[in-house]
Motif scaffolding. Structure first.
Motif, PDB file in Angstrom:
ATOM      1  N   HIS A   3      41.989   3.856  12.922  1.00  0.00           N
ATOM      2  CA  HIS A   3      40.882   4.425  13.679  1.00  0.00           C
ATOM      3  C   HIS A   3      39.755   3.404  13.727  1.00  0.00           C
ATOM      4  N   TYR A   5      36.330   2.682  13.487  1.00  0.00           N
ATOM      5  CA  TYR A   5      35.150   3.379  12.968  1.00  0.00           C
ATOM      6  C   TYR A   5      33.884   2.873  13.641  1.00  0.00           C
ATOM      7  N   ASP A   9      30.750   7.569  12.293  1.00  0.00           N
ATOM      8  CA  ASP A   9      31.884   7.840  11.403  1.00  0.00           C
ATOM      9  C   ASP A   9      31.588   7.365   9.985  1.00  0.00           C
ATOM     10  N   ASP A 230      37.938  -2.072   9.145  1.00  0.00           N
ATOM     11  CA  ASP A 230      38.551  -0.802   9.541  1.00  0.00           C
ATOM     12  C   ASP A 230      39.631  -0.380   8.559  1.00  0.00           C
ATOM     13  N   ASN A 234      39.443   3.154   6.846  1.00  0.00           N
ATOM     14  CA  ASN A 234      40.531   4.097   7.088  1.00  0.00           C
ATOM     15  C   ASN A 234      41.133   4.596   5.788  1.00  0.00           C
ATOM     16  N   ASN A 238      39.792   8.384   5.933  1.00  0.00           N
ATOM     17  CA  ASN A 238      40.644   9.144   6.844  1.00  0.00           C
ATOM     18  C   ASN A 238      41.055  10.492   6.287  1.00  0.00           C
ATOM     19  N   ASP A 250      43.994  10.755  15.427  1.00  0.00           N
ATOM     20  CA  ASP A 250      44.230   9.336  15.652  1.00  0.00           C
ATOM     21  C   ASP A 250      43.938   8.503  14.411  1.00  0.00           C
ATOM     22  N   ARG A 251      43.784   9.154  13.263  1.00  0.00           N
ATOM     23  CA  ARG A 251      43.556   8.449  12.002  1.00  0.00           C
ATOM     24  C   ARG A 251      44.814   8.552  11.151  1.00  0.00           C
TER      25      ARG A 251
END
Length: 823
Positions: A3, A5, A9, A230, A234, A238, A250-251
Motif C-alpha cells: 500500500h 502510504y 495513513d 512503504d 506496511n 497494515n 489493497d494492503r
C-alpha cells in the motif's frame, strides 16, 4: 502488494507516537522518504537544510517530531541504548512507546574497522540482549493484535549491497561483497534463532541494478527509498488498518484478513441448504420435474462454489496479490491477441435465421433497401464481447492513467448503456409487456451475482457498478415507456415523453438533497452504506446516452414498419421515407465516417480526463451512433459476426463482476497471482505472464458457468411453473425480429384441482392414510407439513410472495452485517 502510504495513513497509524530510525546514511534515506509521505514540500526543504550537517540527529516535522532519526552508524551509541531501555520500561512504553524502531548499519564497519564481521556481530548481540529482556515479538507466532496490528516492533535493515561499478576506489577496496555477505549472515543466524525482524525484502528493491542507485553507487534513489519506507509502514500498520478501514483490501502485504463474519459463514451454509432444500421441495411437489429440479440444484451449487472461490482468492492468502504496472507493450500485445482471435472467428449470421421465422417482406425492392439483421442479436453480443475484452485488458494492465485509453473505455461503458436503452425500449415498444414478471426477470438476472458478492466479500452493491447502473436505467426505460402506454404509437407524444423523462432524471441526480435523503433512509432502515459521491458520478457521466438508445430503437421500429407496409397505404411522411431512404442512408453513412475522426480530434484537445468527463455526457452518443451506422452500412457487414466476441458478450455481465476478485485482486487494485512463478520484472512477459495464461481460462470458464447458473436460477425464481419465458442471458428481444417471446400466460396443462388444492393426493401415501381420519386430524398431527405445503403452494403461485421473501432475507442480512470503518 504494498500500500502506498500517505501522510493521513501514517498519522492514523501512529496516533501521535514516534517512528524512530537509528543507523547510517541508508537508514537516513528511509527517514526522509517517510518524511516526504507526511509532508512532501516541507520534507524536501528540511532535507536540503540538513545536508550541511549530515551526521546530526534529525526530527520531523520540526517541533512535533513524529519521525526521529539518530545518527549511529556503528550501532553502539548511548541513544540507541536509551531507546532499547525505553522498550524495557513498561511504564514509559505504555505512556509514550515508539510505534516502530528501524535499526540498520554495517557499511561503516566494513569500511573503517579491521574485522567488520566481529564488531558487527557484537553490536547486534548487544541489541538483541535488550530485546530479550523486553520480550521480542515474533510476527510468525504473534500476528496482529486487532487494534494495534503487530504491536511495538524493532526491525533491522540488512546491510545494503552497493553497486560496485560506481564506487570510488577507496570505498570499493573496503566494501567488498564478502564483508557485506558476512554481516548479513550474522543477521540471518539471529533471524532464525531469536526471532529477529530483518527486512530482507530491502535487498530485492535494488534488483534493477544501476537504475536503483545514485551516482555514488552507495545510496539508492529516492524511489527505492520510498519503496523501503512503504515496506516498513506496511509491516507495522497494515494489520491495524485492515480492521478499521473498509474495502478495498489493497494492503495485502504483512497482514491477516479480518475475521470471518457470521454472515459469511451463514451465507455458505444457506447456499448449501438452499440447494438441498430445493431438491427436497421438488421431490415433494406433485408437479415435480426431476430433470429441471436437478438443473436448478446444479445452478445453485455453481453459484455457491463461485462465491466461495471469490472469497478464497481475494479474502485469504491462498493466492498472492501483486501490484499492477502499466506498460504500453503489455497493452498492445493483449489487444493484438484479441484482434487476432476475432479475425479467425468471423462467421456468417445467416444460419441463425430460420426460413419459417423470417418476417414477410412486401417486395424485392423493400428487401434490398432494408435488412432486418440491423443491430441483430449476434451484432449486439459481438459488440458487448469485444468491448468487454478491451475493458478487461484496461483493468488488468492498469491503464486508467493513460488519457487516450481512459476516454475510449468511458465510451465503451456509454455503449453498454446505449444498448440497455435500445434493447429494453424496443421490447416495450413492440411487445407492450409491462408485467411484474418481466421487471422481476430483468432485475433479478442483472443483480443476483452483484447482490450475493457484497455479503461474501464485505463490499457493497454499488462497488460492482455496472449491474446497479443497468438496473437504474432499466427502471427509467420501464417507467418512461409504461406511462400512458396506450399513446406510445403517437410519435410526437412518445418523443415528448422521452424529453420530459430525461429532464426529470437529470434533475433527480443533480438536485442536492434528493439522493442524500434516499441514501440516508437506506442507511437508517436497511443498514446500507453506499458511496453517494461515486454513484452520482456514475449517473451523471452517462445521463443522456440511454435516451439516445431509446430514440434509436423507436426510429428503427418506425422506419421498419414503414418499409414493410405496402406502398398503396402510404401517407405523405411514409412516401418521403420510402423515396429518400437510400439517399438518407448514404448521407448518414458519410457523416458517420467523418464523426469518428472529428470526435478524436476534439477530445485530444482537452487537457486531461477530468476535462473530458465534463464533455462526455454530451458528445459520447455521437461516436456510438456513428459506429452503429457503419457496422450496419452494408449487407455483408450485417450478415457476419465474430463468434468469440459474441460468446464473451453473452456472459459479459459475469466477467465484468467476477474480474474484481478472481482475475484482478485486492478489489481491483492488484492482480491475482498463483505464486508459482518468479516475477522477473514489471512486464507481461515476466512471471506474471505465466499467471495470466494459467488464471485467465479459469476466470472465463467460471464466468460462463455462472452466467448460465444465474439465468437458470432467475427463471426458477421468477417463473416457477415454466421455463419457456426465460429471459435470454443478455439480450432483450430486438424490434422487427420475428423470433419474439409472447407475453407469458400461466400454464394450465395441470388440472386446477391438482394444482391448487392443498389436499393430499395419491402421489403421497402417507398423507392419504392421514386423510382417512379427516382434515382436522391432518392439521393437528401434521401441522408443520401442512404449513410447509401451504407456503410451498404460495411460493409456486405468487410471484409477489417470492419477491417479498427474497427482499426480507436481504434486509435481515443487511441488518446483521458488520461494516468496517470508512477510510
Amino acid at each position: 502488494m504494498l500500500h502506498d502510504y500517505n501522510g493521513h495513513d501514517v498519522e492514523t497509524c501512529s496516533q501521535g507516537r514516534e517512528i524512530a530510525f537509528i543507523g547510517d546514511s541508508n537508514i537516513r534515506q528511509i527517514f526522509w522518504a517517510t518524511a516526504r509521505k507526511l509532508d512532501y514540500l516541507n520534507a524536501v526543504r528540511e532535507q536540503r537544510l540538513a545536508e550541511s550537517n549530515k551526521h546530526a540527529d534529525l526530527g520531523f516535522p520540526p517541533g512535533a517530531e513524529v519521525l526521529k532519526f539518530i545518527w549511529d552508524p556503528y550501532l553502539n551509541g548511548s541513544s540507541l541504548q536509551q531507546e532499547l531501555l525505553r522498550r524495557h520500561d513498561d511504564t514509559v512504553r505504555a505512556r509514550n512507546g515508539r510505534l516502530v524502531l528501524l535499526i540498520g548499519g554495517g557499511l561503516w564497519h566494513a569500511r573503517y574497522l579491521h574485522n567488520p564481521g566481529k564488531h558487527f556481530r557484537a553490536a547486534i548481540a548487544h541489541i538483541t540482549s535488550y530485546m530479550d529482556l523486553s520480550g521480542a515479538l515474533d510476527m510468525a507466532t504473534q500476528p496482529g493484535s486487532g487494534s494495534e496490528g503487530v504491536g511495538d516492533q524493532v526491525f533491522f535493515a540488512p546491510v545494503q549491497m552497493p553497486y560496485f561499478d560506481l564506487l570510488e576506489p577507496d570505498r570499493a577496496a573496503a566494501l567488498t561483497p564478502n564483508r557485506i555477505r558476512e554481516m548479513n549472515d550474522c543477521l540471518e543466524q539471529l533471524y532464525g534463532g531469536k526471532g529477529l525482524h530483518v527486512l530482507w525484502s530491502y535487498l530485492h528493491t535494488t534488483s534493477q541494478g544501476r537504475a536503483a542507485f545514485r551516482n555514488d553507487g552507495l545510496h539508492v534513489t529516492d524511489s527505492v527509498a520510498d519503496t523501503q519506507a512503504d515496506i516498513l509502514l506496511n509491516i507495522r500498520c497494515n494489520d491495524k488498518a485492515v480492521r478499521t478501514h473498509k474495502y478495498p483490501y489493497d494492503r495485502t502485504c504483512c497482514m491477516s484478513y479480518t475475521p470471518y463474519t457470521p454472515v459469511q459463514f451463514v451465507g455458505l451454509f444457506v447456499g448449501i441448504c438452499i440447494a438441498l432444500g430445493t431438491l427436497w421441495l421438488r421431490i415433494k411437489s406433485v408437479t415435480f420435474d426431476r430433470k429441471r429440479g436437478l438443473s436448478v440444484l446444479m445452478a445453485l451449487y455453481t453459484l455457491t462454489i463461485a462465491l466461495f472461490y471469490c472469497f478464497c482468492a481475494d479474502r485469504t492468502h491462498v493466492f498472492n496479490k501483486v501490484t499492477k504496472h502499466y506498460t504500453a507493450p503489455d497493452f498492445s500485445i493483449l489487444c493484438y491477441i484479441i484482434l487476432a482471435l476475432g479475425a479467425i472467428s468471423i462467421r456468417s449470421s445467416i444460419r441463425r435465421f430460420e426460413p419459417s421465422r423470417e418476417p414477410e417482406r412486401t417486395s424485392a425492392s423493400t428487401c434490398s433497401q432494408f435488412d432486418e439483421s440491423f443491430l441483430s442479436r449476434d451484432q449486439t453480443e459481438e459488440w458487448k464481447g469485444w468491448m468487454q475484452f478491451v475493458v478487461l485488458v484496461y483493468h488488468y494492465t492498469g491503464a486508467s492513467q493513460q488519457p487516450e485509453i481512459y476516454k475510449f473505455v468511458r465510451l465503451l461503458v456509454a455503449s453498454y448503456l446505449f444498448l440497455t436503452g435500445y434493447g429494453h425500449a424496443a421490447f416495450f415498444y413492440e411487445k407492450q409487456n409491462y408485467s411484474l414478471k418481466r421487471v422481476a426477470m430483468v432485475l433479478v438476472r442483472l443483480n443476483l451475482l452483484s447482490c450475493a458478492l457484497p455479503y461474501t466479500m464485505r463490499t457493497e452493491y454499488l462497488f460492482y457498478y455496472f449491474a446497479p447502473l443497468s438496473s437504474f436505467w432499466f427502471l427509467v426505460v420501464y417507467l418512461t415507456m409504461r406511462f400512458c402506454q396506450s399513446r406510445n404509437a403517437q410519435l410526437g407524444f412518445l418523443v415528448a415523453k422521452l424529453v420530459v423523462s430525461a429532464v426529470l432524471v437529470v434533475s433527480f441526480t443533480k438536485t442536492p438533497g434528493i439522493l442524500e435523503a434516499i441514501f440516508k433512509m437506506l442507511q437508517v432502515t436497511c443498514n446500507i452504506h453506499w458511496n453517494l459521491k461515486e454513484w452520482r458520478f456514475r449517473l451523471e457521466l452517462d445521463q443522456y446516452v440511454v435516451f439516445v438508445g431509446m430514440l434509436a430503437a423507436i426510429a428503427y421500429a418506425r422506419i421498419s414498419a414503414i418499409l414493410a407496409t405496402p406502398a398503396a397505404s402510404d401517407d405523405v411522411p411514409q412516401r418521403l421515407v420510402r423515396r429518400y431512404f437510400l439517399l438518407t442512408r448514404s448521407i448518414v453513412t458519410a457523416v458517420s465516417l467523418l464523426t469518428m475522426p472529428a470526435y478524436w480530434f476534439l477530445t485530444n484537445r482537452l487537457a486531461d480526463k477530468y476535462a473530458y468527463n465534463a464533455w462526455h455526457p454530451y458528445i459520447s452518443p455521437l461516436p456510438i451512433l456513428a459506429f452503429v451506422v457503419l457496422r450496419n452500412s452494408h449487407a455483408q457487414l450485417r450478415r457476419h459476426h465474430t463468434v468469440i466476441y459474441a460468446w464473451l458478450g453473452r456472459c459479459s455481465l459475469e466477467t465484468f463482476t467476477l474480474q474484481f476478485h478472481i482475475w484482478l485482486a485486492a478489489d481491483t487494485k492488484g492482480l491475482l497471482s498463483t505464486g508459482l512463478f518468479r516475477d522477473r520484472g514489471e512486464g507481461f512477459l515476466s512471471g506474471r505472464g505465466c499467471d495470466f495464461v494459467l488464471l485467465t481460462p479459469l476466470f472465463l470458464w467460471i464466468s460462463c458457468k455462472v452466467a448460465t447458473a444465474t439465468a437458470r436460477i432467475t427463471t426458477s425464481l421468477v417463473d416457477v411453473d415454466t421455463a419457456k419465458d426465460a429471459l435470454p442471458i443478455h439480450k432483450a428481444v430486438q424490434p422487427g425480429n420475428s423470433n419474439k417471446i409472447a407475453p407469458h400466460k400461466h400454464r394450465s396443462d395441470t388440472p386446477p384441482a391438482r394444482r391448487d388444492s392443498l389436499l393430499p393426493t395419491r402421489e403421497n401415501h402417507d398423507t392419504l392414510s392421514i386423510n382417512a381420519f379427516g382434515m382436522r386430524q391432518l392439521r393437528i398431527c401434521k401441522a408443520p407439513e401442512f404449513v410447509m405445503r401451504a407456503v410451498g403452494q404460495r411460493w409456486r403461485t405468487d410471484l409477489r410472495f417470492r419477491l417479498l421473501v427474497l427482499g426480507l432475507g436481504m434486509w435481515v442480512l443487511n441488518m446483521i452485517s458488520t461494516r468496517p470503518g470508512a477510510d
